[in-house]
Design a protein around this motif. Structure first.
Motif, PDB file in Angstrom:
ATOM      1  N   GLY A   1     -13.004 -23.661  12.643  1.00 11.29           N
ATOM      2  CA  GLY A   1     -13.903 -22.800  13.392  1.00 11.29           C
ATOM      3  C   GLY A   1     -14.459 -21.734  12.463  1.00 11.29           C
ATOM      4  N   PRO A   2     -14.761 -20.572  13.006  1.00 10.23           N
ATOM      5  CA  PRO A   2     -14.600 -20.285  14.428  1.00 10.23           C
ATOM      6  C   PRO A   2     -15.827 -20.662  15.257  1.00 10.23           C
ATOM      7  CG  PRO A   2     -15.143 -18.279  13.247  1.00 10.23           C
ATOM      8  CD  PRO A   2     -15.048 -19.372  12.221  1.00 10.23           C
ATOM      9  N   LEU A   3     -15.556 -21.013  16.499  1.00 14.40           N
ATOM     10  CA  LEU A   3     -16.591 -21.228  17.500  1.00 14.40           C
ATOM     11  C   LEU A   3     -16.224 -20.431  18.742  1.00 14.40           C
ATOM     12  CD1 LEU A   3     -17.255 -25.086  17.309  1.00 14.40           C
ATOM     13  CD2 LEU A   3     -18.789 -23.267  16.555  1.00 14.40           C
ATOM     14  N   PHE A   4     -17.225 -20.149  19.553  1.00 10.01           N
ATOM     15  CA  PHE A   4     -17.022 -19.359  20.757  1.00 10.01           C
ATOM     16  C   PHE A   4     -17.839 -19.929  21.904  1.00 10.01           C
ATOM     17  CE2 PHE A   4     -16.652 -16.671  17.053  1.00 10.01           C
ATOM     18  CZ  PHE A   4     -15.534 -15.878  17.290  1.00 10.01           C
ATOM     19  N   LEU A   5     -17.392 -19.631  23.134  1.00  8.41           N
ATOM     20  CA  LEU A   5     -18.260 -19.738  24.295  1.00  8.41           C
ATOM     21  C   LEU A   5     -18.866 -18.363  24.525  1.00  8.41           C
ATOM     22  CD1 LEU A   5     -16.202 -21.832  26.888  1.00  8.41           C
ATOM     23  CD2 LEU A   5     -17.973 -22.630  25.313  1.00  8.41           C
ATOM     24  N   ARG A   6     -20.192 -18.320  24.626  1.00  4.24           N
ATOM     25  CA  ARG A   6     -20.883 -17.038  24.828  1.00  4.24           C
ATOM     26  C   ARG A   6     -21.521 -17.010  26.203  1.00  4.24           C
ATOM     27  NH1 ARG A   6     -25.620 -15.700  20.809  1.00  4.24           N
ATOM     28  NH2 ARG A   6     -26.583 -17.397  21.976  1.00  4.24           N
ATOM     29  N   ARG A   7     -21.203 -15.952  26.972  1.00  6.11           N
ATOM     30  CA  ARG A   7     -21.852 -15.732  28.255  1.00  6.11           C
ATOM     31  C   ARG A   7     -23.223 -15.105  28.036  1.00  6.11           C
ATOM     32  NH1 ARG A   7     -17.020 -12.830  31.427  1.00  6.11           N
ATOM     33  NH2 ARG A   7     -18.124 -11.028  30.534  1.00  6.11           N
ATOM     34  N   ALA A   8     -24.020 -15.091  29.092  1.00  9.34           N
ATOM     35  CA  ALA A   8     -25.362 -14.518  28.997  1.00  9.34           C
ATOM     36  C   ALA A   8     -25.328 -13.033  28.651  1.00  9.34           C
ATOM     37  CB  ALA A   8     -26.116 -14.734  30.310  1.00  9.34           C
ATOM     38  N   ASP A   9     -24.227 -12.342  29.022  1.00 12.73           N
ATOM     39  CA  ASP A   9     -24.124 -10.916  28.720  1.00 12.73           C
ATOM     40  C   ASP A   9     -23.611 -10.651  27.309  1.00 12.73           C
ATOM     41  OD1 ASP A   9     -21.461 -11.583  28.898  1.00 12.73           O
ATOM     42  OD2 ASP A   9     -21.012 -10.284  30.605  1.00 12.73           O
ATOM     43  N   GLY A  10     -23.390 -11.719  26.516  1.00 17.55           N
ATOM     44  CA  GLY A  10     -22.959 -11.574  25.135  1.00 17.55           C
ATOM     45  C   GLY A  10     -21.464 -11.651  24.913  1.00 17.55           C
ATOM     46  N   TRP A  11     -20.667 -11.659  25.983  1.00 19.65           N
ATOM     47  CA  TRP A  11     -19.205 -11.755  25.854  1.00 19.65           C
ATOM     48  C   TRP A  11     -18.838 -13.086  25.215  1.00 19.65           C
ATOM     49  CZ3 TRP A  11     -15.567 -15.062  28.076  1.00 19.65           C
ATOM     50  CH2 TRP A  11     -14.228 -14.643  28.020  1.00 19.65           C
TER      51      TRP A  11
ATOM     52  N   LEU B   1     -12.794 -20.244  20.721  1.00 16.16           N
ATOM     53  CA  LEU B   1     -12.343 -21.622  20.887  1.00 16.16           C
ATOM     54  C   LEU B   1     -11.368 -21.940  19.749  1.00 16.16           C
ATOM     55  CD1 LEU B   1     -15.727 -23.357  21.796  1.00 16.16           C
ATOM     56  CD2 LEU B   1     -13.972 -22.468  23.340  1.00 16.16           C
ATOM     57  N   GLU B   2     -10.212 -22.488  20.084  1.00 15.61           N
ATOM     58  CA  GLU B   2      -9.142 -22.682  19.101  1.00 15.61           C
ATOM     59  C   GLU B   2      -9.293 -24.028  18.382  1.00 15.61           C
ATOM     60  OE1 GLU B   2      -5.186 -20.989  20.382  1.00 15.61           O
ATOM     61  OE2 GLU B   2      -6.132 -21.237  22.340  1.00 15.61           O
ATOM     62  N   VAL B   3     -10.357 -24.119  17.602  1.00 15.41           N
ATOM     63  CA  VAL B   3     -10.703 -25.388  16.954  1.00 15.41           C
ATOM     64  C   VAL B   3      -9.574 -25.882  16.052  1.00 15.41           C
ATOM     65  CG1 VAL B   3     -12.332 -26.544  15.425  1.00 15.41           C
ATOM     66  CG2 VAL B   3     -13.156 -24.859  17.080  1.00 15.41           C
ATOM     67  N   GLU B   4      -9.001 -24.995  15.239  1.00 13.67           N
ATOM     68  CA  GLU B   4      -7.958 -25.426  14.309  1.00 13.67           C
ATOM     69  C   GLU B   4      -6.743 -25.995  15.050  1.00 13.67           C
ATOM     70  OE1 GLU B   4      -9.565 -22.596  14.090  1.00 13.67           O
ATOM     71  OE2 GLU B   4     -10.468 -22.523  12.080  1.00 13.67           O
ATOM     72  N   ARG B   5      -6.347 -25.331  16.141  1.00 10.34           N
ATOM     73  CA  ARG B   5      -5.201 -25.842  16.913  1.00 10.34           C
ATOM     74  C   ARG B   5      -5.532 -27.171  17.559  1.00 10.34           C
ATOM     75  NH1 ARG B   5      -3.524 -25.720  22.079  1.00 10.34           N
ATOM     76  NH2 ARG B   5      -5.057 -24.200  22.804  1.00 10.34           N
ATOM     77  N   TRP B   6      -6.741 -27.296  18.081  1.00 10.62           N
ATOM     78  CA  TRP B   6      -7.122 -28.546  18.724  1.00 10.62           C
ATOM     79  C   TRP B   6      -7.159 -29.703  17.736  1.00 10.62           C
ATOM     80  CZ3 TRP B   6     -12.010 -26.293  21.553  1.00 10.62           C
ATOM     81  CH2 TRP B   6     -11.591 -25.371  22.516  1.00 10.62           C
ATOM     82  N   CYS B   7      -7.507 -29.410  16.481  1.00  8.07           N
ATOM     83  CA  CYS B   7      -7.620 -30.469  15.473  1.00  8.07           C
ATOM     84  C   CYS B   7      -6.304 -30.728  14.735  1.00  8.07           C
ATOM     85  CB  CYS B   7      -8.716 -30.118  14.463  1.00  8.07           C
ATOM     86  SG  CYS B   7     -10.391 -30.185  15.150  1.00  8.07           S
TER      87      CYS B   7
END
Length: 233
Positions: A6-16, A20-26
């Motif tokens: 990663g890192p990757l994220f889910l971003r809401r419309a308000d910027g929050w 995402l735990e890419v390394e753990r998932w992989c």
């Protein structure tokens, strides 16, 4: 997903941003994952399987297991690990509907579709009567729905495709489950993560008896190629 980093994220419309735990998932299944898999019964459907660590571990144990994910990279990675996977949404037609003994919603996948009630109904339709659903919940009491987008480290570059998502703590999931006649079958924490086991209704309106789980493994084609997901059916 392709690089395992990663890192990757889910971003809401308000910027929050939600990490995402890419390394753990992989990585390989960790002790918290193994505790989940030890509870699985019969043939297992891993919804939102990601890069396939749970599918691969169950397959190594000789279990009948199928992963599904909408990400081509995730499905390809699962195949590389020796697991079976389809590039498909949980709301698409799937092999063995009504004949899976266990459905998994791990790594936040209880949020798929942004509608917990619809997802619980779909899981019930996939399971045998009295089947087992194991879901991972947020380790706080939260019940929220939002449109999100996958973005990179800067939070500036994303996919450009927003989609509905939900975040549920254990109390919220149990409330939704009670509305759909699920029965609580267990709660536990491991590695700072929270999990809930639910039992579906023991009877269905259909007069057709559930078929043996032994036939489920023949419902999808084996595909040794890591470059192309198993063909849709």
């Amino acid at each position: 997903m392709r690089t395992g980093r990663g890192p990757l994220f889910l971003r809401r419309a308000d910027g929050w941003l939600l990490p995402l735990e890419v390394e753990r998932w992989c990585a390989r299944a960790d002790p918290a994952d193994l505790a989940i898999l030890d509870r699985c019964e019969g043939a297992v459907l891993d919804v939102g399987c990601g890069p396939g660590r749970l599918v691969a571990e169950l397959a190594a144990r000789g279990r009948t297991v199928l992963g599904i994910d909408v990400s081509e990279a995730a499905v390809a990675h699962t195949l590389e690990l020796g697991g079976q996977a389809l590039r498909r949404s949980v709301f698409d037609p799937l092999p063995g509907e009504g004949r899976w003994a266990t459905v998994l919603l791990i790594d936040g996948n209880v949020g798929i579709g942004g509608d917990p009630l619809a997802l619980l109904r779909r899981a019930a339709a996939l399971l045998v009567p009295g089947g087992l659903l194991i879901a991972e919940t947020v380790p706080v009491d939260v019940d929220e729905r939002a449109e999100v987008e996958v973005v990179d480290l800067s939070g500036a570059r994303g996919t450009g495709r927003a989609f509905p998502w939900a975040r549920l703590g254990t109390p919220a999931l149990l409330r939704y489950a009670a509305r759909e006649d699920w029965r609580a079958a267990g709660q536990w924490t491991a590695g700072g993560r929270c999990f809930v086991a639910l039992r579906s209704r023991s009877a269905r309106s259909s007069a057709d008896p559930p078929k043996s789980t032994a036939v489920i493994s023949s419902q999808w084609a084996r595909n040794p190629s890591a470059e192309r997901p198993v063909a849709d059916r």
